[in-house]
Design a protein around this motif. Structure first.
Motif, PDB file in Angstrom:
ATOM      1  N   PHE A 179       0.857  -1.182   0.000  1.00  0.00           N
ATOM      2  CA  PHE A 179       0.000   0.000   0.000  1.00  0.00           C
ATOM      3  C   PHE A 179       0.895   1.234   0.000  1.00  0.00           C
ATOM      4  O   PHE A 179       1.724   1.422   0.871  1.00  0.00           O
ATOM      5  N   SER A 180       0.712   2.112  -0.998  1.00  0.00           N
ATOM      6  CA  SER A 180       1.483   3.355  -1.044  1.00  0.00           C
ATOM      7  C   SER A 180       0.560   4.523  -0.715  1.00  0.00           C
ATOM      8  O   SER A 180      -0.632   4.492  -0.994  1.00  0.00           O
ATOM      9  N   ASP A 181       1.134   5.529  -0.133  1.00  0.00           N
ATOM     10  CA  ASP A 181       0.374   6.706   0.275  1.00  0.00           C
ATOM     11  C   ASP A 181      -0.045   7.495  -0.971  1.00  0.00           C
ATOM     12  O   ASP A 181       0.808   7.850  -1.793  1.00  0.00           O
ATOM     13  N   PRO A 182      -1.334   7.795  -1.162  1.00  0.00           N
ATOM     14  CA  PRO A 182      -1.766   8.509  -2.372  1.00  0.00           C
ATOM     15  C   PRO A 182      -1.411  10.000  -2.357  1.00  0.00           C
ATOM     16  O   PRO A 182      -1.482  10.668  -3.383  1.00  0.00           O
ATOM     17  N   PHE A 183      -1.021  10.517  -1.216  1.00  0.00           N
ATOM     18  CA  PHE A 183      -0.707  11.934  -1.108  1.00  0.00           C
ATOM     19  C   PHE A 183       0.785  12.168  -1.223  1.00  0.00           C
ATOM     20  O   PHE A 183       1.588  11.366  -0.761  1.00  0.00           O
ATOM     21  N   ILE A 184       1.126  13.276  -1.830  1.00  0.00           N
ATOM     22  CA  ILE A 184       2.534  13.642  -1.982  1.00  0.00           C
ATOM     23  C   ILE A 184       3.024  14.257  -0.684  1.00  0.00           C
ATOM     24  O   ILE A 184       2.310  15.015  -0.030  1.00  0.00           O
ATOM     25  N   ASN A 185       4.256  13.953  -0.350  1.00  0.00           N
ATOM     26  CA  ASN A 185       4.877  14.545   0.822  1.00  0.00           C
ATOM     27  C   ASN A 185       4.921  16.067   0.652  1.00  0.00           C
ATOM     28  O   ASN A 185       5.232  16.564  -0.426  1.00  0.00           O
ATOM     29  N   ARG A 186       4.623  16.784   1.684  1.00  0.00           N
ATOM     30  CA  ARG A 186       4.557  18.250   1.624  1.00  0.00           C
ATOM     31  C   ARG A 186       5.874  18.856   1.145  1.00  0.00           C
ATOM     32  O   ARG A 186       5.897  19.822   0.404  1.00  0.00           O
ATOM     33  N   ARG A 187       6.987  18.295   1.575  1.00  0.00           N
ATOM     34  CA  ARG A 187       8.291  18.841   1.184  1.00  0.00           C
ATOM     35  C   ARG A 187       8.611  18.585  -0.288  1.00  0.00           C
ATOM     36  O   ARG A 187       9.425  19.276  -0.874  1.00  0.00           O
ATOM     37  N   ARG A 188       7.976  17.587  -0.891  1.00  0.00           N
ATOM     38  CA  ARG A 188       8.271  17.234  -2.269  1.00  0.00           C
ATOM     39  C   ARG A 188       7.152  17.629  -3.224  1.00  0.00           C
ATOM     40  O   ARG A 188       7.159  17.239  -4.382  1.00  0.00           O
ATOM     41  N   ALA A 189       6.190  18.390  -2.748  1.00  0.00           N
ATOM     42  CA  ALA A 189       4.995  18.706  -3.544  1.00  0.00           C
ATOM     43  C   ALA A 189       5.323  19.446  -4.833  1.00  0.00           C
ATOM     44  O   ALA A 189       4.674  19.240  -5.853  1.00  0.00           O
ATOM     45  N   ASN A 190       6.307  20.332  -4.826  1.00  0.00           N
ATOM     46  CA  ASN A 190       6.627  21.130  -6.007  1.00  0.00           C
ATOM     47  C   ASN A 190       7.836  20.616  -6.771  1.00  0.00           C
ATOM     48  O   ASN A 190       8.356  21.302  -7.642  1.00  0.00           O
ATOM     49  N   ASP A 191       8.282  19.408  -6.468  1.00  0.00           N
ATOM     50  CA  ASP A 191       9.462  18.870  -7.147  1.00  0.00           C
ATOM     51  C   ASP A 191       9.230  18.659  -8.640  1.00  0.00           C
ATOM     52  O   ASP A 191      10.164  18.693  -9.426  1.00  0.00           O
ATOM     53  N   PHE A 192       7.999  18.426  -9.050  1.00  0.00           N
ATOM     54  CA  PHE A 192       7.745  18.165 -10.460  1.00  0.00           C
ATOM     55  C   PHE A 192       7.762  19.439 -11.302  1.00  0.00           C
ATOM     56  O   PHE A 192       7.805  19.383 -12.511  1.00  0.00           O
ATOM     57  N   ILE A 193       7.753  20.607 -10.656  1.00  0.00           N
ATOM     58  CA  ILE A 193       7.833  21.882 -11.378  1.00  0.00           C
ATOM     59  C   ILE A 193       9.308  22.243 -11.540  1.00  0.00           C
ATOM     60  O   ILE A 193      10.065  22.210 -10.583  1.00  0.00           O
ATOM     61  N   GLN A 194       9.682  22.582 -12.736  1.00  0.00           N
ATOM     62  CA  GLN A 194      11.071  22.956 -12.985  1.00  0.00           C
ATOM     63  C   GLN A 194      11.366  24.314 -12.348  1.00  0.00           C
ATOM     64  O   GLN A 194      10.569  25.237 -12.471  1.00  0.00           O
ATOM     65  N   ALA A 195      12.500  24.447 -11.699  1.00  0.00           N
ATOM     66  CA  ALA A 195      12.858  25.690 -11.003  1.00  0.00           C
ATOM     67  C   ALA A 195      12.949  26.857 -11.983  1.00  0.00           C
ATOM     68  O   ALA A 195      12.478  27.948 -11.693  1.00  0.00           O
ATOM     69  N   ASP A 196      13.567  26.641 -13.137  1.00  0.00           N
ATOM     70  CA  ASP A 196      13.717  27.742 -14.090  1.00  0.00           C
ATOM     71  C   ASP A 196      12.368  28.179 -14.650  1.00  0.00           C
ATOM     72  O   ASP A 196      12.165  29.340 -14.966  1.00  0.00           O
ATOM     73  N   THR A 197      11.413  27.279 -14.744  1.00  0.00           N
ATOM     74  CA  THR A 197      10.079  27.640 -15.200  1.00  0.00           C
ATOM     75  C   THR A 197       9.401  28.548 -14.185  1.00  0.00           C
ATOM     76  O   THR A 197       8.766  29.534 -14.551  1.00  0.00           O
ATOM     77  N   ARG A 198       9.568  28.221 -12.919  1.00  0.00           N
ATOM     78  CA  ARG A 198       8.984  29.070 -11.871  1.00  0.00           C
ATOM     79  C   ARG A 198       9.602  30.457 -11.889  1.00  0.00           C
ATOM     80  O   ARG A 198       8.907  31.455 -11.788  1.00  0.00           O
ATOM     81  N   LEU A 199      10.918  30.518 -12.030  1.00  0.00           N
ATOM     82  CA  LEU A 199      11.586  31.821 -12.056  1.00  0.00           C
ATOM     83  C   LEU A 199      11.172  32.619 -13.285  1.00  0.00           C
ATOM     84  O   LEU A 199      10.989  33.836 -13.216  1.00  0.00           O
TER      85      LEU A 199
END
Length: 73
Positions: free
Chosen positions: A1-21
């Motif tokens: 059984f895996s947790d369906p929710f993303i860890n709060r600290r890793r929630a934005n890891d899928f967004i590229q940093a340069d895209t955010r900037l």
């Protein structure tokens, strides 16, 4: 059984940093250059009679009424 929710600290890891900037930079550019309607609304908000007229007729009509054509006698 895996947790369906993303860890709060890793929630934005899928967004590229340069895209955010880049998005932040674009937002700053948009803030500096205002649309003409936005400028007109701010001018109207600063003049109390225009603001009162705008409550009844809208900001576009109020700006046109008070600042549209300069009336000459």
């Amino acid at each position: 059984f895996s947790d369906p929710f993303i860890n709060r600290r890793r929630a934005n890891d899928f967004i590229q940093a340069d895209t955010r900037l880049g998005a932040i930079a674009q937002e700053r550019i948009r803030e500096r250059t205002k649309a003409p309607r936005e400028r007109q609304r701010e001018i109207c908000e600063d003049y109390y009679p225009c603001e009162l007229y705008a409550y009844r007729h809208g900001y576009a009509a109020a700006y046109k009424h008070y600042f549209g054509k300069r009336r000459t006698k």
